[in-house]
Design an enzyme around this catalytic site. Sequence first.
Site, PDB file in Angstrom:
ATOM      1  N   ASP A   2      -8.727   2.556  -3.627  1.00  0.00           N
ATOM      2  CA  ASP A   2      -8.311   3.234  -2.186  1.00  0.00           C
ATOM      3  C   ASP A   2      -8.503   4.877  -2.305  1.00  0.00           C
ATOM      4  O   ASP A   2      -8.360   5.662  -2.936  1.00  0.00           O
ATOM      5  CB  ASP A   2      -7.006   2.812  -1.986  1.00  0.00           C
ATOM      6  CG  ASP A   2      -6.398   3.434  -0.504  1.00  0.00           C
ATOM      7  OD1 ASP A   2      -7.086   3.126   0.367  1.00  0.00           O
ATOM      8  OD2 ASP A   2      -5.317   4.313  -0.609  1.00  0.00           O
TER       9      ASP A   2
ATOM     10  N   HIS B 133       1.603   5.289  -1.941  1.00  0.00           N
ATOM     11  CA  HIS B 133       1.126   6.054  -2.887  1.00  0.00           C
ATOM     12  C   HIS B 133       2.300   6.893  -3.820  1.00  0.00           C
ATOM     13  O   HIS B 133       2.822   7.528  -2.757  1.00  0.00           O
ATOM     14  CB  HIS B 133       0.067   7.583  -2.427  1.00  0.00           C
ATOM     15  CG  HIS B 133      -1.149   6.639  -1.558  1.00  0.00           C
ATOM     16  ND1 HIS B 133      -2.465   6.543  -2.333  1.00  0.00           N
ATOM     17  CD2 HIS B 133      -1.444   6.137  -0.393  1.00  0.00           C
ATOM     18  CE1 HIS B 133      -3.137   5.878  -1.587  1.00  0.00           C
ATOM     19  NE2 HIS B 133      -2.680   5.771  -0.425  1.00  0.00           N
TER      20      HIS B 133
ATOM     21  N   HIS C  92       0.729  -1.213  -0.169  1.00  0.00           N
ATOM     22  CA  HIS C  92       0.185  -0.015   0.006  1.00  0.00           C
ATOM     23  C   HIS C  92       0.819   1.039  -0.204  1.00  0.00           C
ATOM     24  O   HIS C  92       1.259   1.847   1.016  1.00  0.00           O
ATOM     25  CB  HIS C  92      -0.825  -0.260   1.309  1.00  0.00           C
ATOM     26  CG  HIS C  92      -2.022   1.038   1.338  1.00  0.00           C
ATOM     27  ND1 HIS C  92      -3.320   0.854   1.756  1.00  0.00           N
ATOM     28  CD2 HIS C  92      -1.968   2.015   0.779  1.00  0.00           C
ATOM     29  CE1 HIS C  92      -4.054   1.589   1.771  1.00  0.00           C
ATOM     30  NE2 HIS C  92      -3.360   2.868   1.017  1.00  0.00           N
TER      31      HIS C  92
ATOM     32  N   ASN D  64      -4.798   6.310  -6.913  1.00  0.00           N
ATOM     33  CA  ASN D  64      -5.707   7.446  -6.884  1.00  0.00           C
ATOM     34  C   ASN D  64      -4.601   8.592  -7.397  1.00  0.00           C
ATOM     35  O   ASN D  64      -4.425   9.333  -6.298  1.00  0.00           O
ATOM     36  CB  ASN D  64      -5.920   7.660  -5.216  1.00  0.00           C
ATOM     37  CG  ASN D  64      -4.889   7.729  -4.560  1.00  0.00           C
ATOM     38  OD1 ASN D  64      -3.813   7.159  -4.474  1.00  0.00           O
ATOM     39  ND2 ASN D  64      -5.111   8.394  -3.274  1.00  0.00           N
TER      40      ASN D  64
ATOM     41  N   HIS E 282      -5.147  -0.835   5.748  1.00  0.00           N
ATOM     42  CA  HIS E 282      -4.823   0.045   6.915  1.00  0.00           C
ATOM     43  C   HIS E 282      -6.037  -0.135   7.987  1.00  0.00           C
ATOM     44  O   HIS E 282      -6.877   0.774   8.337  1.00  0.00           O
ATOM     45  CB  HIS E 282      -4.834   1.431   6.663  1.00  0.00           C
ATOM     46  CG  HIS E 282      -5.942   1.984   5.458  1.00  0.00           C
ATOM     47  ND1 HIS E 282      -7.173   2.096   5.831  1.00  0.00           N
ATOM     48  CD2 HIS E 282      -5.448   2.646   4.436  1.00  0.00           C
ATOM     49  CE1 HIS E 282      -7.932   2.513   4.656  1.00  0.00           C
ATOM     50  NE2 HIS E 282      -6.927   2.939   3.818  1.00  0.00           N
TER      51      HIS E 282
ATOM     52  N   HIS F 218     -10.455  -0.192   1.171  1.00  0.00           N
ATOM     53  CA  HIS F 218     -10.644   1.088   1.880  1.00  0.00           C
ATOM     54  C   HIS F 218     -11.835   1.233   2.408  1.00  0.00           C
ATOM     55  O   HIS F 218     -13.003   1.693   2.054  1.00  0.00           O
ATOM     56  CB  HIS F 218     -10.211   2.522   1.210  1.00  0.00           C
ATOM     57  CG  HIS F 218     -10.370   3.493   1.907  1.00  0.00           C
ATOM     58  ND1 HIS F 218      -9.272   4.585   2.185  1.00  0.00           N
ATOM     59  CD2 HIS F 218     -11.397   4.473   2.408  1.00  0.00           C
ATOM     60  CE1 HIS F 218      -9.761   5.446   2.750  1.00  0.00           C
ATOM     61  NE2 HIS F 218     -10.977   5.744   2.843  1.00  0.00           N
TER      62      HIS F 218
ATOM     63  N   HIS G 208       3.068  14.372   0.787  1.00  0.00           N
ATOM     64  CA  HIS G 208       2.269  15.674   0.575  1.00  0.00           C
ATOM     65  C   HIS G 208       3.083  16.616   0.658  1.00  0.00           C
ATOM     66  O   HIS G 208       4.269  16.488   1.365  1.00  0.00           O
ATOM     67  CB  HIS G 208       1.057  15.884   1.743  1.00  0.00           C
ATOM     68  CG  HIS G 208      -0.001  14.949   1.419  1.00  0.00           C
ATOM     69  ND1 HIS G 208      -0.943  15.165   0.329  1.00  0.00           N
ATOM     70  CD2 HIS G 208      -0.443  13.909   2.066  1.00  0.00           C
ATOM     71  CE1 HIS G 208      -1.863  14.265   0.335  1.00  0.00           C
ATOM     72  NE2 HIS G 208      -1.654  13.521   1.469  1.00  0.00           N
TER      73      HIS G 208
ATOM     74  N   ASP H 163       1.152   2.636   3.679  1.00  0.00           N
ATOM     75  CA  ASP H 163       0.188   3.724   3.252  1.00  0.00           C
ATOM     76  C   ASP H 163       1.077   4.967   3.033  1.00  0.00           C
ATOM     77  O   ASP H 163       0.655   6.170   3.224  1.00  0.00           O
ATOM     78  CB  ASP H 163      -1.173   3.982   4.118  1.00  0.00           C
ATOM     79  CG  ASP H 163      -2.007   4.780   3.578  1.00  0.00           C
ATOM     80  OD1 ASP H 163      -2.014   4.921   2.592  1.00  0.00           O
ATOM     81  OD2 ASP H 163      -3.233   5.002   4.413  1.00  0.00           O
TER      82      ASP H 163
HETATM   83 ZN   LIG Z   1      -7.002   4.157   2.158  1.00  0.00          ZN
END
Ligand SMILES: [Zn+2]
Lengths: 308, 430
Positions: free
Chosen positions: B152, B62, B60, B94, B232, B179, B311, B307
């Site tokens: 997700d 991003h 997991h 995503n 998660h 999710h 940012h 996860d």
């Molecule tokens: Zn999630």
Amino acid sequence: MSGWLKKHIIALKDLERREIELIFDAAQSFKEISQREVKKTPALRGKTVINLFFENSTRTRVSFELAAKRLSADVLNFSSSTSSLAKGESIIDIIKNLESYHPDIFVIRIGSSASLRTLTQYTKASVINAGDGKNEHPTQALLDMFTVKKARGTVENLKILIVGDILHSRVARSNIFGFQKFSSQVRVCGPSTLIPYEFDKLGVEIFYDLDKAIEDVDVIIMLRVQRERQALSFFPSLREYVDKFSLSPERLKRAKKDCIVMHPGPINWDVEISSSLKEQLHPLILRQVENGLAVRMAVLYLVGTRKK
Amino acid sequence: MNMKILIKKATIVNYDKISEADILISGDKIVKISKNIKEKVDREINAAGKHVLPGFIDMHVHLRTPGREDEEDFLSGSLAAAKGGFTTVFCMPNTSPCIDNEGLANWVREEAQRIGLVDIWPIGAITKNREGRELTEFGAFKKVGCMALSDDGNSVEDSFLFRCALEYAKMFDLLTISHCEDKNLSRQGSMRESFISSKYGIGSIPDISETVRLYRDIEIARYVDARLHLAHVSCAKSVEVIADKKEHFPGLSCETAPHYFILTVDDVEKSAFNANFKVNPPLGKKEDVEAVRSALKKGIIDCIATDHAPHSAAEKELPFEDAPFGFIGLELCFALVYTYLVTKDILDIKGLVEKLSYNPARILRLGNKGKIQEGLLADLVITDLRKEWEVKKDSLVSKSKNTPFLDSTLKGTVNYTIHRGKVVYESTGL
Ligand SMILES: [Zn+2]
């Protein structure tokens, strides 16, 4: 000289009882000044106060503006509804930008809860909270307490009742923290959907029945019903709200005889308070406004003249 | 000629066994594990006193690409993974545009291969643009090598559509990753509903927002007998449901992330609502942390994923309620697990390998990963379990620095990461 040390006034949670008393003392002298022919004092001459309002609130802004002017500070008003900002991002940009004018005090009203501690990082100035989301509205609670002190001689060991939408109310939170510092007992009463989760852990008593809650209380603070919020998922109708939580003459009789009723304004008559009580209650509620000016002068003065 | 590496005097940790031996790597495979291997090799690594673990697999992450390459791209993400001991990561769809078609999924794989540091495998979206309205082409995803599907960030709201997705995924033997969040209950909250959220008037997300959706998802998957993996897992109530359901439903697996067994709402308050403490699902209460720890110990939670959610600094500087959710995790995960679970006797080092390598490989059916064994891929991490280090912003190689663990001291370092027989990370401070 005043003995005030705190740079910012962000939350009543963080103030000590002694500090609140200092604010009351200062407010008392400013209240006296406000009754003179010449209402201005040079206390903050040469200082710059910026009112930075990211939410509409003419009442609070006007009160802070006049307070700063009466103290002879230079005042700058910057209002921008969050909707006209592209994103929260630019709030920081605006503060950095205004920082170029070397302000001494920022008075900030903002929509996000508990956000002012973050914002203090971007300025050398003091920050006074004029309402941050649902967190706190310290000067409102201070003026409520000051009003009680003036009317009753004390804010200690009283029974305080706050009625209405507690969940979304910064006024409720600040008043709870403030009165608790003086060993007063706080009760909250409102629709069960508008009482925050685990709120009893704050040491308040929770009531859903106003007739019971009101018994024996010294002070009642009626909160404004936010009709514009998606209130309808919290309670079915204004009619039912009024039936359960509106202050009527009959209900008021159950409180202590000399009970004080306050409202942060603006009042929706016949929603929060029955209009048949208008004549009886309105004078004190208007006195809150007057006391608000004195309290705001006091906090600006104390923060603006603190020893560095 | 195959490149050969010999790792001498390794303490080899598998999920089921610890042994002392040398490891001979040739090309991308482990060819021999035995004591005192004598072989002419291109490189010899002395691993005396070090623990050699199977390369970690993160189910997991991003990686923000395409769309937010300012926050992370495949290179910086690969570097962060390699530095954290991860040789395989699965990236969530995503992105912008969303990875909801095989063209984009294939592009992700090709880009990752071109960089060649770690395996980056895309997870395809369940629905087009993750909007929960129309299914994507699962068969096309399968053709380009996708192994799992997820929306997700969103839960598929429409229960019938979610049922169809699970049934359809079965046909391609694809794993569905959920999710679990009922957004009507979350109401755009920023932290776990708790005494703290009430005290500060912060918009809040109750734990039931996760648990009720998790319950639905499990029962639908069980009904159609499809494999389901829960992303998660963050709270005690969810753990309770999973513990109960797993007995009857072997197709169910789940992960948690390090912050859910370390941090609580009290840490959010202590940070003075620093947005580096804002994550979704939000940090829970003490009893949640305890439940997650005990579920890891008992095997109710199968694996630990990061996860990893980069940012930009500008976004995480915003007031708490305005900032986006998520923490970076790739570079910290191993040390967090070691510091907070192994040194505290919740897992032993084999348990760490089970959660970070073996179980993810098992759940995703990666037959050639997750173990140190002759014939399998040479994905290895050489670690020093005695060494402490401080998390410093400037030493993070991820493009983003948003972690609540900045300036904390952790135990356990990654000294080498070997991916498919190639040293892809080597710590300089040896
Ligand atoms: Zn999630």
